[in-house]
Design a protein around this motif. Structure first.
Motif, PDB file in Angstrom:
ATOM      1  N   ALA B  22      16.426 -40.956 -25.540  1.00 32.36           N
ATOM      2  CA  ALA B  22      15.570 -40.913 -24.363  1.00 32.36           C
ATOM      3  C   ALA B  22      16.203 -40.003 -23.314  1.00 32.36           C
ATOM      4  O   ALA B  22      17.425 -39.859 -23.264  1.00 32.36           O
ATOM      5  CB  ALA B  22      15.398 -42.316 -23.796  1.00 32.36           C
ATOM      6  N   LEU B  27      19.539 -37.057 -17.945  1.00 28.69           N
ATOM      7  CA  LEU B  27      20.462 -38.026 -18.552  1.00 28.69           C
ATOM      8  C   LEU B  27      19.923 -38.414 -19.928  1.00 28.69           C
ATOM      9  O   LEU B  27      18.769 -38.794 -20.055  1.00 28.69           O
ATOM     10  CB  LEU B  27      20.532 -39.252 -17.644  1.00 28.69           C
ATOM     11  CG  LEU B  27      21.542 -40.331 -17.975  1.00 28.69           C
ATOM     12  CD1 LEU B  27      22.948 -39.867 -17.626  1.00 28.69           C
ATOM     13  CD2 LEU B  27      21.220 -41.599 -17.166  1.00 28.69           C
ATOM     14  N   ILE B  29      20.152 -40.872 -23.201  1.00 26.88           N
ATOM     15  CA  ILE B  29      20.627 -42.205 -23.563  1.00 26.88           C
ATOM     16  C   ILE B  29      20.127 -42.550 -24.955  1.00 26.88           C
ATOM     17  O   ILE B  29      18.943 -42.401 -25.255  1.00 26.88           O
ATOM     18  CB  ILE B  29      20.072 -43.303 -22.630  1.00 26.88           C
ATOM     19  CG1 ILE B  29      20.179 -42.891 -21.175  1.00 26.88           C
ATOM     20  CG2 ILE B  29      20.794 -44.618 -22.868  1.00 26.88           C
ATOM     21  CD1 ILE B  29      19.464 -43.855 -20.244  1.00 26.88           C
ATOM     22  N   THR B  31      20.821 -45.637 -28.228  1.00 26.00           N
ATOM     23  CA  THR B  31      21.529 -46.841 -28.654  1.00 26.00           C
ATOM     24  C   THR B  31      21.199 -47.153 -30.110  1.00 26.00           C
ATOM     25  O   THR B  31      20.087 -46.883 -30.568  1.00 26.00           O
ATOM     26  CB  THR B  31      21.188 -48.023 -27.708  1.00 26.00           C
ATOM     27  OG1 THR B  31      22.085 -49.099 -27.926  1.00 26.00           O
ATOM     28  CG2 THR B  31      19.767 -48.524 -27.923  1.00 26.00           C
ATOM     29  N   THR B  69      28.727 -37.374 -22.766  1.00 18.60           N
ATOM     30  CA  THR B  69      29.521 -37.783 -21.612  1.00 18.60           C
ATOM     31  C   THR B  69      30.390 -38.995 -21.930  1.00 18.60           C
ATOM     32  O   THR B  69      31.596 -38.988 -21.686  1.00 18.60           O
ATOM     33  CB  THR B  69      28.588 -38.162 -20.436  1.00 18.60           C
ATOM     34  OG1 THR B  69      27.642 -37.120 -20.249  1.00 18.60           O
ATOM     35  CG2 THR B  69      29.377 -38.403 -19.176  1.00 18.60           C
ATOM     36  N   ALA B  70      29.771 -40.031 -22.450  1.00 20.33           N
ATOM     37  CA  ALA B  70      30.484 -41.298 -22.623  1.00 20.33           C
ATOM     38  C   ALA B  70      29.807 -42.144 -23.683  1.00 20.33           C
ATOM     39  O   ALA B  70      28.650 -41.918 -24.043  1.00 20.33           O
ATOM     40  CB  ALA B  70      30.511 -42.068 -21.300  1.00 20.33           C
ATOM     41  N   VAL B  72      29.737 -46.480 -25.122  1.00 13.94           N
ATOM     42  CA  VAL B  72      30.188 -47.875 -25.062  1.00 13.94           C
ATOM     43  C   VAL B  72      29.778 -48.554 -26.372  1.00 13.94           C
ATOM     44  O   VAL B  72      28.911 -48.066 -27.086  1.00 13.94           O
ATOM     45  CB  VAL B  72      29.553 -48.656 -23.881  1.00 13.94           C
ATOM     46  CG1 VAL B  72      30.056 -48.136 -22.548  1.00 13.94           C
ATOM     47  CG2 VAL B  72      28.025 -48.610 -23.937  1.00 13.94           C
ATOM     48  N   LYS B 102      34.010 -39.680 -23.257  1.00  9.84           N
ATOM     49  CA  LYS B 102      34.950 -40.777 -22.998  1.00  9.84           C
ATOM     50  C   LYS B 102      34.422 -42.063 -23.603  1.00  9.84           C
ATOM     51  O   LYS B 102      33.260 -42.428 -23.399  1.00  9.84           O
ATOM     52  CB  LYS B 102      35.122 -40.988 -21.494  1.00  9.84           C
ATOM     53  CG  LYS B 102      35.993 -39.954 -20.842  1.00  9.84           C
ATOM     54  CD  LYS B 102      37.044 -40.642 -19.925  1.00  9.84           C
ATOM     55  CE  LYS B 102      38.112 -39.673 -19.480  1.00  9.84           C
ATOM     56  NZ  LYS B 102      37.693 -38.882 -18.331  1.00  9.84           N
ATOM     57  N   TYR B 103      35.270 -42.777 -24.314  1.00  9.15           N
ATOM     58  CA  TYR B 103      34.913 -44.120 -24.760  1.00  9.15           C
ATOM     59  C   TYR B 103      35.318 -45.079 -23.653  1.00  9.15           C
ATOM     60  O   TYR B 103      36.490 -45.171 -23.305  1.00  9.15           O
ATOM     61  CB  TYR B 103      35.626 -44.478 -26.067  1.00  9.15           C
ATOM     62  CG  TYR B 103      35.252 -45.872 -26.538  1.00  9.15           C
ATOM     63  CD1 TYR B 103      33.954 -46.150 -26.925  1.00  9.15           C
ATOM     64  CD2 TYR B 103      36.182 -46.905 -26.556  1.00  9.15           C
ATOM     65  CE1 TYR B 103      33.588 -47.420 -27.323  1.00  9.15           C
ATOM     66  CE2 TYR B 103      35.828 -48.181 -26.959  1.00  9.15           C
ATOM     67  CZ  TYR B 103      34.522 -48.428 -27.336  1.00  9.15           C
ATOM     68  OH  TYR B 103      34.163 -49.688 -27.731  1.00  9.15           O
ATOM     69  N   THR B 119      26.146 -47.252 -27.675  1.00  8.15           N
ATOM     70  CA  THR B 119      25.273 -46.486 -26.795  1.00  8.15           C
ATOM     71  C   THR B 119      26.033 -45.244 -26.360  1.00  8.15           C
ATOM     72  O   THR B 119      27.195 -45.349 -25.965  1.00  8.15           O
ATOM     73  CB  THR B 119      24.884 -47.305 -25.553  1.00  8.15           C
ATOM     74  OG1 THR B 119      24.273 -48.525 -25.983  1.00  8.15           O
ATOM     75  CG2 THR B 119      23.908 -46.535 -24.666  1.00  8.15           C
ATOM     76  N   ILE B 121      25.841 -41.662 -23.958  1.00 10.31           N
ATOM     77  CA  ILE B 121      25.214 -41.031 -22.800  1.00 10.31           C
ATOM     78  C   ILE B 121      25.547 -39.547 -22.851  1.00 10.31           C
ATOM     79  O   ILE B 121      26.674 -39.181 -23.193  1.00 10.31           O
ATOM     80  CB  ILE B 121      25.823 -41.587 -21.494  1.00 10.31           C
ATOM     81  CG1 ILE B 121      25.812 -43.109 -21.492  1.00 10.31           C
ATOM     82  CG2 ILE B 121      25.107 -41.020 -20.273  1.00 10.31           C
ATOM     83  CD1 ILE B 121      24.459 -43.705 -21.444  1.00 10.31           C
TER      84      ILE B 121
END
Lengths: 295, 295
Positions: B22, B27, B29, B31, B69-70, B72, B102-103, B119, B121
């Motif tokens: 999405a 941005l 995203i 998951t 970017t990151a 999680v 980055k994690y 997820t 980003i």
């Protein structure tokens, strides 16, 4: 190894801040997994589950004092029933609308147990940590405590009217707007998802302070007063958790400005103290007792 | 209702773009939920699981032509074994490092089955959709196909050397840098997680075009050639999926510039056609057959 020990291990490995959400260049990210056995009592509608699961992640964004941007969810169930799936998605979308965030979808997966993982994204240039409380700060809580504890009673009753009530109580308002109003003044903040008592212990650990709070002002949800015995109300309101209110410290001088701006009740429970005071309720030690998630 | 029908239902409800991720205000995203029974064969180390799960989400970011970017992860298991948990986190962190992301941690949860939701980003001001392929565009794939199909053979052998090999094959390189190099020229792009055949069908549906590809150039992973019978290699390379390569269309005029910049093999398989041509391999219809996730 239990969940808290595992979290401590990871904190050492990853140099986590140990806040409600991770922050990278102003971007706030938080993820939570919930599942049937531990998080959704029998009678929880999928609409409520979608609202509550996504709301829990939005609450973590709120706890950083950030604005909420978007949320996604991974939805896993033994089968994909169209009505259940749409119910979940509508609950997820509606809770996002309440905080001006967008629900932008996610993933589907077959799984033996209904399991959802929600991730919320937010933004702030000035996050509120858990670690900034100083002796003398007021400690406050938004809204009321005990909604979820009361909801469980209604879920247990199990008749239609009780289930409606339980579902309504389970759909909480994520405190994003309140968090934004608190952010310029708050010295430390987190959400009360593990209960007020545990939240105070976590803020005290992170801030190296203590807390002295009083029981009189603790704002109890009407629904809990309705279902719980008098001598049980306070303990359940302070330890059950899952209410997703904000527990926050701020200088006394900021209280008036915050209360004018916050748009929800903000109750002063007491104040932060030096660390050696410990954490007290009416002068007696308040145990680090509360809800351990995912047990 | 199966997963594909459920996804179609949600697409109508949520007005999804139907892309790999999405996008909201640049941005990106995405998951994904993975779990033991369907995604991690016996012998998958937790390091590999962390790498692969987070990598799958990073691959979705890559498929949008975005920078990562990151990431999680929510990690759920019947128990928290410190070595397993650290293995997972290190795998997650290492795959993030490969793509300059980055994690930043996540959530822990008790669950009957090892289940992880990741997820990722990212960011892009110019996302590549699935819907832009035009008749005459070249259709290309990065890297090689069949690594994961081969890995399953090694997992089944089960001896130590085979398991090492299987785990190594399972740890793929998310094509974030390649996606960035392709983005300025690509007309449509997605990752090959459901297999090349299904990816072509999905791109064709979204772009309202057809595809004519040839079998000769299909880049087969050495490991698959090693373990599969000659008459089986092509089908497995094109339908097994889970290779997380990029399937992309672009104008022929851009090919040279892209190949100079991309830093990984980019193989031309054929070209996009008018929709009424359908999807062909060596002139024969190529079935919409592949890996259905989470089954």
């Amino acid at each position: 190894m239990d969940e808290r020990a595992a979290l401590a291990l990871l904190a050492r490995e990853l140099e986590f801040a140990g806040d409600d959400a991770a922050i990278i260049d102003g971007l706030v990210i938080t993820t939570d997994m919930l599942h049937d056995r531990t998080d959704f009592p029998d009678g929880t509608t999928r609409y409520t589950a979608g609202w509550r699961a996504v709301g829990a992640s939005l609450s973590d964004v709120a706890a950083m004092g950030a604005e909420a941007t978007a949320a996604v969810a991974a939805y896993a169930a033994p089968e994909f029933d169209p009505e259940e799936l749409l119910g979940f998605v509508r609950g997820a979308r509606d809770v996002c609308e309440r905080v001006d965030a967008k629900y932008v979808g996610g993933d589907l997966d077959g799984h033996d147990e209904f399991t959802v993982t929600t991730t919320a994204i937010g933004h702030t240039d000035d996050p509120v940590p858990r670690s900034g409380a100083r002796a003398g700060d007021l400690v406050c809580v938004t809204g009321t405590l005990g909604r979820s504890a009361a909801a469980l009673e209604f879920f247990e009753r199990g008749d239609d009217a009780a289930l409606d009530r339980a579902n309504e109580l389970f759909r909480f308002e994520p405190r994003v707007a309140a968090g934004r109003a608190l952010a310029p003044h708050a010295t430390a903040m987190m959400d009360s998802s593990d209960g007020l008592a545990r939240s105070l212990h976590q803020l005290a650990d992170a801030s190296d302070c203590g807390f002295a709070i009083e029981s009189d002002p603790v704002p109890i949800a009407d629904a809990l007063l309705e279902v719980a015995a008098d001598d049980d109300v306070l303990e359940r309101a302070t330890t059950f958790g899952e209410d997703f209110e904000l527990v926050v410290t701020l200088p006394e001088s900021a209280l008036e400005a915050v209360q004018a701006a916050i748009g929800v009740d903000l109750t002063v429970l007491g104040h932060a103290t030096a660390a050696d005071h410990g954490i007290t309720l009416d002068g007696e030690p308040l145990a680090d007792q509360g809800f351990t998630h995912g047990g």
